[in-house]
Design a protein around this motif. Sequence first.
Motif, PDB file in Angstrom:
ATOM      1  N   HIS A 112      60.720 -13.683 -19.914  1.00 61.70           N
ATOM      2  CA  HIS A 112      59.376 -13.570 -20.488  1.00 61.70           C
ATOM      3  C   HIS A 112      59.396 -13.219 -21.974  1.00 61.70           C
ATOM      4  CE1 HIS A 112      58.178 -13.563 -16.245  1.00 61.70           C
ATOM      5  NE2 HIS A 112      57.006 -13.975 -16.682  1.00 61.70           N
ATOM      6  N   ILE A 113      60.592 -13.115 -22.554  1.00 66.69           N
ATOM      7  CA  ILE A 113      60.692 -12.994 -24.010  1.00 66.69           C
ATOM      8  C   ILE A 113      60.253 -14.329 -24.611  1.00 66.69           C
ATOM      9  CG2 ILE A 113      62.287 -12.720 -25.939  1.00 66.69           C
ATOM     10  CD1 ILE A 113      63.976 -10.905 -24.127  1.00 66.69           C
ATOM     11  N   PRO A 114      59.329 -14.331 -25.571  1.00 61.41           N
ATOM     12  CA  PRO A 114      58.763 -15.595 -26.073  1.00 61.41           C
ATOM     13  C   PRO A 114      59.781 -16.662 -26.437  1.00 61.41           C
ATOM     14  CG  PRO A 114      57.516 -13.764 -26.929  1.00 61.41           C
ATOM     15  CD  PRO A 114      58.650 -13.163 -26.159  1.00 61.41           C
ATOM     16  N   PHE A 115      60.868 -16.302 -27.128  1.00 60.99           N
ATOM     17  CA  PHE A 115      61.854 -17.295 -27.529  1.00 60.99           C
ATOM     18  C   PHE A 115      62.485 -17.979 -26.313  1.00 60.99           C
ATOM     19  CE2 PHE A 115      66.500 -17.879 -28.009  1.00 60.99           C
ATOM     20  CZ  PHE A 115      66.480 -19.035 -28.775  1.00 60.99           C
ATOM     21  N   LEU A 116      62.929 -17.182 -25.329  1.00 59.13           N
ATOM     22  CA  LEU A 116      63.571 -17.754 -24.151  1.00 59.13           C
ATOM     23  C   LEU A 116      62.567 -18.505 -23.276  1.00 59.13           C
ATOM     24  CD1 LEU A 116      66.003 -14.876 -23.083  1.00 59.13           C
ATOM     25  CD2 LEU A 116      66.579 -17.052 -24.177  1.00 59.13           C
ATOM     26  N   TYR A 117      61.365 -17.963 -23.166  1.00 61.92           N
ATOM     27  CA  TYR A 117      60.340 -18.604 -22.341  1.00 61.92           C
ATOM     28  C   TYR A 117      59.997 -19.990 -22.884  1.00 61.92           C
ATOM     29  CZ  TYR A 117      56.092 -18.956 -19.486  1.00 61.92           C
ATOM     30  OH  TYR A 117      55.139 -19.346 -18.584  1.00 61.92           O
ATOM     31  N   TYR A 164      52.828  -6.150 -21.233  1.00 60.32           N
ATOM     32  CA  TYR A 164      53.163  -6.938 -22.419  1.00 60.32           C
ATOM     33  C   TYR A 164      52.413  -8.267 -22.434  1.00 60.32           C
ATOM     34  CZ  TYR A 164      56.090  -9.888 -25.453  1.00 60.32           C
ATOM     35  OH  TYR A 164      56.541 -10.758 -26.407  1.00 60.32           O
ATOM     36  N   VAL A 165      52.387  -8.939 -21.286  1.00 57.05           N
ATOM     37  CA  VAL A 165      51.741 -10.252 -21.196  1.00 57.05           C
ATOM     38  C   VAL A 165      50.223 -10.120 -21.181  1.00 57.05           C
ATOM     39  CG1 VAL A 165      51.383 -12.242 -19.677  1.00 57.05           C
ATOM     40  CG2 VAL A 165      53.700 -11.383 -20.078  1.00 57.05           C
ATOM     41  N   THR A 166      49.711  -9.197 -20.384  1.00 54.33           N
ATOM     42  CA  THR A 166      48.270  -9.125 -20.143  1.00 54.33           C
ATOM     43  C   THR A 166      47.507  -8.533 -21.316  1.00 54.33           C
ATOM     44  OG1 THR A 166      48.767  -8.811 -17.791  1.00 54.33           O
ATOM     45  CG2 THR A 166      46.513  -8.364 -18.510  1.00 54.33           C
ATOM     46  N   PHE A 167      48.068  -7.522 -21.967  1.00 54.67           N
ATOM     47  CA  PHE A 167      47.324  -6.803 -22.995  1.00 54.67           C
ATOM     48  C   PHE A 167      47.724  -7.181 -24.421  1.00 54.67           C
ATOM     49  CE2 PHE A 167      47.394  -3.903 -19.258  1.00 54.67           C
ATOM     50  CZ  PHE A 167      46.049  -4.018 -18.948  1.00 54.67           C
ATOM     51  N   LYS A 171      47.484  -8.992 -27.834  1.00 57.51           N
ATOM     52  CA  LYS A 171      46.317  -9.492 -28.551  1.00 57.51           C
ATOM     53  C   LYS A 171      46.506 -10.919 -29.036  1.00 57.51           C
ATOM     54  CE  LYS A 171      44.849  -4.901 -30.119  1.00 57.51           C
ATOM     55  NZ  LYS A 171      44.527  -4.044 -31.297  1.00 57.51           N
ATOM     56  N   ASN A 172      47.721 -11.427 -28.905  1.00 56.46           N
ATOM     57  CA  ASN A 172      48.019 -12.776 -29.361  1.00 56.46           C
ATOM     58  C   ASN A 172      48.545 -13.618 -28.205  1.00 56.46           C
ATOM     59  OD1 ASN A 172      47.565 -12.022 -32.166  1.00 56.46           O
ATOM     60  ND2 ASN A 172      49.524 -10.935 -32.033  1.00 56.46           N
ATOM     61  N   VAL A 173      48.478 -14.938 -28.388  1.00 56.26           N
ATOM     62  CA  VAL A 173      49.117 -15.854 -27.445  1.00 56.26           C
ATOM     63  C   VAL A 173      50.618 -15.789 -27.701  1.00 56.26           C
ATOM     64  CG1 VAL A 173      49.301 -18.239 -26.646  1.00 56.26           C
ATOM     65  CG2 VAL A 173      47.082 -17.339 -27.382  1.00 56.26           C
ATOM     66  N   LEU A 174      51.379 -15.393 -26.708  1.00 60.90           N
ATOM     67  CA  LEU A 174      52.799 -15.126 -26.897  1.00 60.90           C
ATOM     68  C   LEU A 174      53.656 -16.384 -26.950  1.00 60.90           C
ATOM     69  CD1 LEU A 174      53.102 -12.132 -24.393  1.00 60.90           C
ATOM     70  CD2 LEU A 174      53.041 -12.003 -26.898  1.00 60.90           C
ATOM     71  N   TYR A 175      53.189 -17.449 -26.301  1.00 62.26           N
ATOM     72  CA  TYR A 175      54.021 -18.636 -26.131  1.00 62.26           C
ATOM     73  C   TYR A 175      53.360 -19.835 -26.813  1.00 62.26           C
ATOM     74  CZ  TYR A 175      55.496 -15.264 -22.660  1.00 62.26           C
ATOM     75  OH  TYR A 175      55.884 -14.109 -22.041  1.00 62.26           O
ATOM     76  N   HIS A 216      44.523 -17.644 -24.711  1.00 63.43           N
ATOM     77  CA  HIS A 216      44.699 -16.198 -24.558  1.00 63.43           C
ATOM     78  C   HIS A 216      44.158 -15.714 -23.221  1.00 63.43           C
ATOM     79  CE1 HIS A 216      43.872 -11.856 -25.491  1.00 63.43           C
ATOM     80  NE2 HIS A 216      45.112 -11.975 -25.917  1.00 63.43           N
ATOM     81  N   ALA A 217      42.994 -16.219 -22.808  1.00 67.82           N
ATOM     82  CA  ALA A 217      42.418 -15.831 -21.518  1.00 67.82           C
ATOM     83  C   ALA A 217      43.303 -16.306 -20.368  1.00 67.82           C
ATOM     84  CB  ALA A 217      41.008 -16.394 -21.383  1.00 67.82           C
ATOM     85  N   ASP A 218      43.866 -17.493 -20.529  1.00 68.91           N
ATOM     86  CA  ASP A 218      44.782 -18.007 -19.502  1.00 68.91           C
ATOM     87  C   ASP A 218      46.022 -17.121 -19.398  1.00 68.91           C
ATOM     88  OD1 ASP A 218      45.962 -20.078 -17.707  1.00 68.91           O
ATOM     89  OD2 ASP A 218      47.336 -20.333 -19.403  1.00 68.91           O
ATOM     90  N   GLN A 219      46.514 -16.643 -20.528  1.00 67.88           N
ATOM     91  CA  GLN A 219      47.663 -15.734 -20.524  1.00 67.88           C
ATOM     92  C   GLN A 219      47.325 -14.436 -19.797  1.00 67.88           C
ATOM     93  OE1 GLN A 219      50.240 -15.251 -24.141  1.00 67.88           O
ATOM     94  NE2 GLN A 219      49.395 -13.186 -24.125  1.00 67.88           N
TER      95      GLN A 219
END
Length: 264
Positions: free
Chosen positions: A124-129, A188-191, A193-197, A212-215
Amino acid sequence: WVLLLILVFVGAVYFRWLKEAQQNTSSPFHWKYPLRFGLAMLCIYIAAASPIDSIGETYLFSMHMVQHNIFMYPVPWLILTAIPGWMAEYWLNKSGPAGQVTYRVFKHPVTACLLFNLIFTLWHIPFLYDWALKDRMVHNLEHFTMITTSVILWLPTWNPIHKDRPVYPLQMLYLIALAIAQLPVFAYVTFSKNVLYPTYAYAPRLTSLSAHADQQLGGVIMKITAMVVLFIAFIGVCMAWYQTQVEADRIRDENALKAAKAAS
């Protein structure tokens, strides 16, 4: 088609191992075991080869979490309950010292919890995901490690060799620890403030939800599903503990009655 052939091959190997163990231990054969294993392979195929995979890989983070939940909960339960205790003990004895040491390490609750949550967190780290979303081989590796570590995760409570399970109070503490261990990734994923992926940030929207809402929805699916499954598992452990106490009381009462009759 490649995945289908691989799963059919794995199913054939499982059935051969089941029959060999059954013949060498003279244990009763029951079709519920291969049926459960076949259902596990079907769940993997549905999650990895249906639109669940393509939608989760390209458009919706929440759908990707649905896919991961299939890998983490029904698949390992079906696999572990498809292996009777006599089959597990037979192949464990044939695995030699190296296999037995590996088994003892992985069945330990601390190892199982740490290994799963390490893999779960890393993916779930953005780079690896995002790398997994863009590279099919990396995505396959993600799925393989998630299924493998999920099976290990559930060994302390669903181990086919019942005597190797921890005592019931430790199983209950283990399930509570699992619920706590997933909180950092969920938060980390739910709260965030930015789209992580980035893949989802730039993907066409299939629903009225923003990226963002989908995340956030994906994070909620991740945690709610885990809590429901862990709660059911917790209740199952409590009921099993209660049944053992009832059986112990019954045997004690029968022995006391026999002793009283013998004395009289």
